[in-house]
Design an enzyme around this catalytic site. Structure first.
Site, PDB file in Angstrom:
ATOM      1  N   ARG B 122      11.553   9.079  23.970  1.00 51.74           N
ATOM      2  CA  ARG B 122      10.615  10.217  23.976  1.00 51.74           C
ATOM      3  C   ARG B 122       9.164   9.800  24.193  1.00 51.74           C
ATOM      4  NH1 ARG B 122      13.607  11.696  19.401  1.00 51.74           N
ATOM      5  NH2 ARG B 122      15.418  12.939  19.984  1.00 51.74           N
ATOM      6  N   LYS B 144       0.761  12.511  36.763  1.00 45.01           N
ATOM      7  CA  LYS B 144       2.016  13.050  37.300  1.00 45.01           C
ATOM      8  C   LYS B 144       3.030  11.930  37.465  1.00 45.01           C
ATOM      9  CE  LYS B 144       0.490  16.983  40.097  1.00 45.01           C
ATOM     10  NZ  LYS B 144       0.479  17.520  41.480  1.00 45.01           N
ATOM     11  N   GLU B 186      -6.463   9.322  52.370  1.00 52.50           N
ATOM     12  CA  GLU B 186      -6.695   9.979  51.075  1.00 52.50           C
ATOM     13  C   GLU B 186      -8.170   9.882  50.687  1.00 52.50           C
ATOM     14  OE1 GLU B 186      -4.769  11.814  48.972  1.00 52.50           O
ATOM     15  OE2 GLU B 186      -2.952  11.662  50.190  1.00 52.50           O
ATOM     16  N   LYS B 228     -11.062  12.068  42.186  1.00 52.29           N
ATOM     17  CA  LYS B 228      -9.817  12.616  41.633  1.00 52.29           C
ATOM     18  C   LYS B 228      -9.898  12.742  40.104  1.00 52.29           C
ATOM     19  CE  LYS B 228      -4.896  12.738  41.763  1.00 52.29           C
ATOM     20  NZ  LYS B 228      -3.605  12.130  42.061  1.00 52.29           N
ATOM     21  N   GLU B 238      -2.967  21.534  36.786  1.00 50.08           N
ATOM     22  CA  GLU B 238      -2.860  22.102  38.125  1.00 50.08           C
ATOM     23  C   GLU B 238      -2.811  23.621  38.133  1.00 50.08           C
ATOM     24  OE1 GLU B 238       0.376  20.481  40.462  1.00 50.08           O
ATOM     25  OE2 GLU B 238      -0.911  20.451  42.207  1.00 50.08           O
ATOM     26  N   ARG B 242      -7.524  21.715  40.726  1.00 48.22           N
ATOM     27  CA  ARG B 242      -6.698  20.622  41.209  1.00 48.22           C
ATOM     28  C   ARG B 242      -6.015  20.961  42.535  1.00 48.22           C
ATOM     29  NH1 ARG B 242      -3.228  16.745  37.156  1.00 48.22           N
ATOM     30  NH2 ARG B 242      -2.295  15.405  38.719  1.00 48.22           N
ATOM     31  N   ASN B 246      -4.687  19.406  47.407  1.00 51.55           N
ATOM     32  CA  ASN B 246      -3.625  19.655  48.378  1.00 51.55           C
ATOM     33  C   ASN B 246      -4.153  19.921  49.787  1.00 51.55           C
ATOM     34  OD1 ASN B 246      -1.378  19.276  46.738  1.00 51.55           O
ATOM     35  ND2 ASN B 246      -1.591  21.326  45.866  1.00 51.55           N
ATOM     36  N   HIS B 249      -2.105  19.258  52.848  1.00 54.65           N
ATOM     37  CA  HIS B 249      -0.727  19.089  52.385  1.00 54.65           C
ATOM     38  C   HIS B 249       0.207  20.222  52.809  1.00 54.65           C
ATOM     39  CE1 HIS B 249      -2.386  15.753  50.226  1.00 54.65           C
ATOM     40  NE2 HIS B 249      -1.233  15.454  49.661  1.00 54.65           N
ATOM     41  N   HIS B 253       3.060  18.189  54.203  1.00 51.55           N
ATOM     42  CA  HIS B 253       4.408  18.171  53.631  1.00 51.55           C
ATOM     43  C   HIS B 253       5.433  18.680  54.627  1.00 51.55           C
ATOM     44  CE1 HIS B 253       3.194  18.167  49.093  1.00 51.55           C
ATOM     45  NE2 HIS B 253       3.397  16.956  49.568  1.00 51.55           N
ATOM     46  N   HIS B 266       3.032   9.101  54.462  1.00 54.63           N
ATOM     47  CA  HIS B 266       2.472  10.292  53.820  1.00 54.63           C
ATOM     48  C   HIS B 266       1.031  10.555  54.269  1.00 54.63           C
ATOM     49  CE1 HIS B 266       1.674  13.316  50.764  1.00 54.63           C
ATOM     50  NE2 HIS B 266       0.653  12.600  50.317  1.00 54.63           N
TER      51      HIS B 266
END
Lengths: 375, 375
Positions: B122, B144, B186, B228, B238, B242, B246, B249, B253, B266
């Site tokens: 945990r 994340k 990025e 960031k 998010e 935030r 994207n 993206h 994506h 990417h």
């Protein structure tokens, strides 16, 4: 109905205890979610669903019922591959971050459902609707979720609190009596370690409780939850006080492991563990002889406890391999009078051997066998 | 060395950027952990380990080195079954709640390692030691963690912040140049959406940056992380700001999905996505023609971008199936001048079709092929 507030560092939520919560669930969810019944997913077992689907669905819109996911019963399904399959099903059914998961079942459904909610899209809301006494008084409060590894039980998981818990005591009416009694040992534990009033109530009202008198059951369930909520509220991440909840668990876990989780229900193993810990308390003088006798008498009141034939060395071996003792420190929880407990870290091998042997002697002579208590 | 503080609702930690962090890691860990180097586990890839094991181990006690766990490279290993195997290995090696996991590798090692740390018992402590530029500027900050489902990327995971991030820029010296450039996109993104000073620096110093001049790289990495960290500090989970991360993206994506993650890195897909979003910004007048030209020029400065031959309908189809658009709302991030961005939710199918087609026309005519940019 009784409402217990659970407060902890990172979350606060209510546990509702009473009859008829299931058939009014949809309306109650609107209150805790602040929005309507869309995007609702239910994780349950085929057995529970076959008994309670009608009552469950009663309050949901007939044209837009929740989606149902099934978890097969049994500890062997409490694994990451099950969580993965369920997560794929959620994704397939277009669940998103605003969806709600209802964990509707016993402890395994609650542990798996809570963990699924904790990690699906990095966390979605969930509520617990526990259907066994053990799940109502124990696993639905505290935010512990998770599954087993081969290496041990509950070795992966998260702390993830539900939005609310709905403990409908009517669901306990169909519970096999052995399961009811196994759950009641957690309430006995609650009384011993922190709730003298509950202890006294369970001494005086064993007949009504075992006969599932609604008022008696509602009091026992809510008092047990209240005790746990207080402890978890003070110590969310299990660094201090929460350890007292492990009363009976040092040898209880060891009994379960040494019998490969096949012979005894969790509550029964903990009950034998509580007896051993109480005898250690007597040796250490944290309880008087009279107090120790009252504790043992109360435990046996909610029996019969299955007899156990286990060599003491096998039991102690299992105890040392327990994950909670990995750091090398052996923590044992002892009753301190009635309604209080202490954590001791200096229990010697010899002391543990003595009380384990004494407990196993009683357990061997117990008149009940696992067969005789099977439903 | 530069230090960036990351603050967010539930955690605070430092990102260290500079040369030589790897070979002094053990001493630095003592500072962030407040205790010695015992109980340390390292998750890495065989490739990274073969290059950097000596430097990594230099500062650890030779008689008590950390335990090494390996993750095979490739997106196909970013799955729950990998996490389960690694968790079994941790349990087997007697890791406990006081253990520390070091995620030493690129983005996949960071995502899997962070998730492993989030759920093992945990939650245990972990630090990130990212080895690619993309991991240093992007995935190591923000908390994340997670793995893929068959249904989509990163669909299960947790928010779990590291104790610290050590971005050793020396590790970038051995990075293939295509990967370096893909990571720099990025940083270009960081400049466009929130950091005009970084934008200007990258315009003026492309030669030094691409030649991996240590000072230039250190500035670019730390400025990108700073951007960031600010955004994530304001909006940990998010819900608002935030989302600007994207930028590029929506179609980025979609390009990755439509090419099955095989043709473009990417960062390259995001670069094409940024070009499309910038053209939409021009149409919507969130940027002037001169600003849009500067943005496109900067992106191509860090090219070459691989050419793309993709029917526009296939791309738009992939865009609608993206998980971030499930709720039905299509959010697109547009540059707003240089160094600022806006989120718009009312982009029509026709508008998206137009800019996708315009971008794909440029991408078809790009002189670079995926072959020609392969190392």
């Amino acid at each position: 109905m009784r409402t217990i507030q659970v407060k902890s560092g990172s979350a606060g939520y209510s546990v509702f205890v009473g009859r008829g919560l299931l058939s009014t669930l949809s309306r109650r969810l609107v209150n805790v979610r602040g929005k309507g019944p869309r995007g609702v997913f239910v994780l349950t077992s085929p057995e529970i669903w076959s008994l309670w689907a009608d009552a469950f669905l009663e309050s949901f819109p007939h044209q837009d019922p929740p989606s149902i996911l099934f978890l097969q019963p049994g500890e062997e399904h409490k694994r990451l591959r099950t969580v993965e399959r369920l997560a794929e099903q959620l994704a397939e059914a277009r669940a998103d971050r605003s969806s709600l998961l209802i964990a509707f079942g016993g402890g395994i459904v609650g542990d798996v459902g809570g963990f699924l909610a904790a990690i699906f899209m990095r966390g979605i809301d969930y509520v617990q609707v526990p259907t066994t006494l053990l799940a109502q008084v124990d696993s639905s409060v505290g935010g512990k979720t998770g599954v087993n590894l081969q290496a041990g039980k509950n070795l992966v998981g998260c702390f993830h609190h539900p939005l609310a818990v709905f403990a409908d005591t009517e669901l306990l009416q169909t519970l096999p009596s052995r399961e009811l009694r196994a759950g009641l040992f957690e309430s006995v534990k609650a009384g011993i370690i922190r709730h003298p009033k509950l202890f006294g109530y369970m001494e005086r009202n064993a007949g009504a409780i075992l006969a599932r008198d609604p008022k008696a059951i509602e009091y026992v369930v809510s008092a047990s939850i209240q005790m746990k909520a207080e402890v978890v509220g003070i110590d969310e991440l299990e660094n201090g006080l929460r350890m007292i909840l492990n009363y009976g668990h040092t040898l209880g876990h060891a009994i379960e492991a040494a019998t490969r989780y096949r012979k005894l229900l969790h509550g029964e193993a903990v009950a034998w563990g509580m007896i051993a810990a109480t005898r250690l308390g007597l040796a250490r003088q944290t309880v008087t002889r009279a107090q120790a006798d009252r504790i043992e008498k109360l435990i046996f009141e909610y029996g019969p406890l299955p007899s156990l034939r286990l060599p003491v060395d096998r039991l102690l071996d299992a105890a040392t391999r327990d994950k909670k003792n990995r750091s090398g420190v052996r923590r044992v929880i002892l009753p301190s009078g009635i309604g209080n407990a202490v954590v001791v870290e200096d229990v010697t091998d010899a002391e543990l051997h003595d009380v384990a042997e004494s407990m196993l002697r009683t357990a061997r002579e117990s008149s009940a066998t696992t067969d005789s208590v099977k439903e």
